[in-house]
Enzyme design. Structure first.
Site, short mmCIF file in Angstrom:
data_model
loop_
_atom_site.label_atom_id
_atom_site.label_comp_id
_atom_site.label_asym_id
_atom_site.label_seq_id
_atom_site.Cartn_x
_atom_site.Cartn_y
_atom_site.Cartn_z
N HIS A 74 0.83 -1.21 0.00
CA HIS A 74 0.00 0.00 0.00
C HIS A 74 0.86 1.26 0.00
O HIS A 74 1.82 1.37 0.73
CB HIS A 74 -1.03 -0.01 1.13
CG HIS A 74 -0.47 0.01 2.52
ND1 HIS A 74 -0.12 1.18 3.16
CD2 HIS A 74 -0.24 -0.99 3.41
CE1 HIS A 74 0.32 0.88 4.38
NE2 HIS A 74 0.26 -0.42 4.56
N ASP A 133 6.34 0.73 6.45
CA ASP A 133 4.88 0.58 6.30
C ASP A 133 4.30 1.65 5.42
O ASP A 133 3.89 2.69 5.91
CB ASP A 133 4.24 0.60 7.70
CG ASP A 133 2.77 0.26 7.67
OD1 ASP A 133 2.29 -0.23 6.63
OD2 ASP A 133 2.09 0.50 8.68
N GLU A 161 -4.82 1.93 2.63
CA GLU A 161 -4.93 0.76 3.52
C GLU A 161 -5.10 1.18 4.97
O GLU A 161 -5.85 0.57 5.72
CB GLU A 161 -3.66 -0.12 3.39
CG GLU A 161 -3.74 -1.44 4.14
CD GLU A 161 -3.26 -1.38 5.59
OE1 GLU A 161 -3.50 -2.32 6.34
OE2 GLU A 161 -2.64 -0.36 5.98
N GLU A 162 -4.41 2.25 5.34
CA GLU A 162 -4.33 2.60 6.77
C GLU A 162 -5.64 3.05 7.38
O GLU A 162 -5.96 2.69 8.51
CB GLU A 162 -3.27 3.69 7.01
CG GLU A 162 -1.84 3.28 6.65
CD GLU A 162 -1.26 2.24 7.59
OE1 GLU A 162 -1.97 1.77 8.48
OE2 GLU A 162 -0.07 1.89 7.41
N ASP A 166 3.38 -6.39 3.34
CA ASP A 166 2.99 -5.28 4.23
C ASP A 166 3.34 -5.61 5.69
O ASP A 166 2.54 -5.40 6.59
CB ASP A 166 1.50 -4.98 4.07
CG ASP A 166 1.06 -3.78 4.91
OD1 ASP A 166 1.93 -2.97 5.28
OD2 ASP A 166 -0.14 -3.66 5.20
N HIS A 225 4.14 3.14 12.40
CA HIS A 225 3.25 4.28 12.62
C HIS A 225 3.86 5.40 13.47
O HIS A 225 3.14 6.10 14.18
CB HIS A 225 1.94 3.84 13.27
CG HIS A 225 1.13 2.90 12.42
ND1 HIS A 225 -0.05 2.34 12.84
CD2 HIS A 225 1.33 2.42 11.16
CE1 HIS A 225 -0.54 1.56 11.88
NE2 HIS A 225 0.29 1.59 10.86
ZN LIG Z 1 0.82 -1.34 6.34
#
Ligand SMILES: [Zn+2]
Length: 468
Positions: free
Chosen positions: A291, A303, A337-338, A365, A435
């Site tokens: 993603h 990510d 995606e998030e 991912d 994140h």
């Molecule tokens: Zn991810």
């Protein structure tokens, strides 16, 4: 002279015959499973020595974090289109889709402890994705700490008007870090809902990492119809420990929480697709993707810029080695995606609408770490076929093929019956970065990234030749 010339031409004829015989043998072997071992070695060598994944990662992360709806995400969409074109992929195109547009807001976020003995102490804080803002002056309330929703419910009236502090750590005793994450992440996803149900005015959540660090880790949170929306934020693990210590030492601890985030109207964005068209069965498709969007902390290097550039590298490697897959291999950079999965949903919707024939969908991912294997969602016949190819991944240590979830972006395709496969790298360090501001290219190792790309290239090629 003459006899020598004769000898040479005689030798040459024998050589040609020999070469012909050998190449016939090679061609015969190319149809048999054993020859894939040589191809796997060649892919791995090329990925390690001449890989482009890290260069692509540097380019992609240079745009900054790529939260859905942001200018950086739009720039990343255009970069993907241009990069696929430059790499010579076929049918490069965008698949337009509207995405949620949440922004952190212009003012500095703050959470400040006010205690009788320590005075004011600032905490490292960031809003959870999807949170509402606090009033301009912030929410000021006493903090109560809980480790579970059961403990929260048991508080009853005592929770009313309070800031609820969810402080259950990820279980470090789990060998797989994703399992530890799975055991704690409901605090982030539903903490604000559960807090609001008992009259809480805001939620503070211990960051989802086993690492002791001083940066907050964001991530998505949900709302529930009929339950008031309250602001929710993550605090760093070091500050979660500090806040917990102060709460045990003092009778009442108050925190002022100030967030300025908001949800804007949906914004236009897109998935980006590019292919190597199958030489024999172009209508049969193998998807490989990651993603493109990320959270707005760090630059989303692991990510999931890593998964995106590895997917691009899969096609680039096969082209560089002049391998001609029988079936179509399609790289997809999924968007959103998030905080919405709109890209994955739209891709599957269009696939179903057009009756596209997907043989398999592969997603990367879980970070750009050394590959250890593949996690498979498929029937037992297909799973057995995949497991039989494990020997091809033994040399790079990625031969653990097991049943398990594949990937969020391909999950809708999987529900439609497409076999789903997730690249599984080492998990221990993923949540050190996840994140947060830690997730930048400096945390990604080039060799590990290349090996992950090699593993997926081998898998894509074998499935493209043999079917699944
Ligand atoms: Zn991810």
């Amino acid at each position: 002279m003459r006899s020598k010339k004769f000898f040479i031409s005689g030798f040459t004829s024998i050589s040609i015959l020999l070469i012909l015989a050998l190449s016939r043998k090679t061609m015969a072997q190319a149809n048999d499973t054993e020859s894939y071992a040589d191809i796997a070695k060649e892919i791995t060598r090329t990925a390690l020595a001449e890989g482009q994944a890290y260069r692509l990662l540097a380019e992609l992360t240079s745009y900054g974090p790529r939260l859905s709806g942001s200018p950086q995400a739009a720039a990343a969409v255009e970069w993907s289109r241009q990069t696929m074109t430059k790499l010579g992929f076929d049918n490069v195109r965008l698949q337009e889709v509207m995405v949620p547009h949440w922004v952190r807001g212009p003012i500095e976020e703050a959470a400040i402890i006010n205690s009788s003995t320590m005075g004011t102490t600032p905490l490292t804080v960031c809003a959870l994705g999807g949170s509402i803002a606090t009033p301009e002056m912030g929410v000021v309330a006493e903090v109560v700490e809980v480790k579970s929703f059961e403990e929260l419910k048991a508080l009853g009236k005592k929770a009313e008007g309070k800031i609820i502090f969810f402080n259950r750590p990820m279980d470090a005793s789990k060998i797989n870090a994703f399992e530890a994450y799975g055991g704690a992440v409901n605090q982030r996803g539903s903490g604000a809902i559960e807090a609001a149900k008992v009259g809480g005015v805001a939620a503070l959540v211990r960051s989802m990492t086993t690492r002791l660090d001083d940066v907050p880790h964001t991530g998505s949170m949900g709302h529930q119809d009929g339950v008031p929306k309250i602001p929710a934020a993550a605090i760093s693990t070091m500050d979660a420990n500090l806040l917990s210590r102060i709460i045990t030492q003092e009778k009442t601890v108050r925190v002022r929480l100030k967030l300025a985030c908001q949800t804007l109207p949906d914004a236009p964005s897109a998935n980006i697709l590019g292919e190597i068209t199958g030489a024999d069965r172009p209508e049969e498709i193998i998807v490989v993707g990651g993603h493109l969007d990320s959270w707005d902390k760090g630059t989303g290097a692991h990510d999931d810029a890593a998964g995106c550039v590895q997917s691009l590298e899969v096609l680039r490697l096969l082209k560089a080695l002049n391998l001609k897959p029988k079936r179509t291999i399609r790289a997809v950079m999924f968007i959103n995606e998030e905080n919405g999965l709109r890209g994955g949903i739209e891709y599957a919707r269009r696939a179903s609408e057009s009756n596209a024939k997907h043989i398999a969908a592969i997603e990367a991912d879980r970070g750009g770490f050394a590959p250890r294997g593949f996690s498979v969602e498929a029937d037992s016949t297909r799973f057995a076929r995949l497991a039989n190819w494990a020997y091809l991944f033994k040399e790079i240590g990625a031969d653990n093929i097991f049943r398990g979830g594949s990937g969020a972006d391909i999950s809708v395709l999987v529900r439609q019956g497409v076999p789903g496969i997730g690249l599984v790298p080492e998990s221990h360090r993923y949540f050190d970065f996840h994140h947060s501001d830690n997730d930048v290219i400096a945390g990604v190792n080039e060799r590990e990234l290349n090996l992950g790309a090699a593993a997926m290239a081998i898998l894509c090629y074998v499935i493209a030749q043999e079917g699944l």
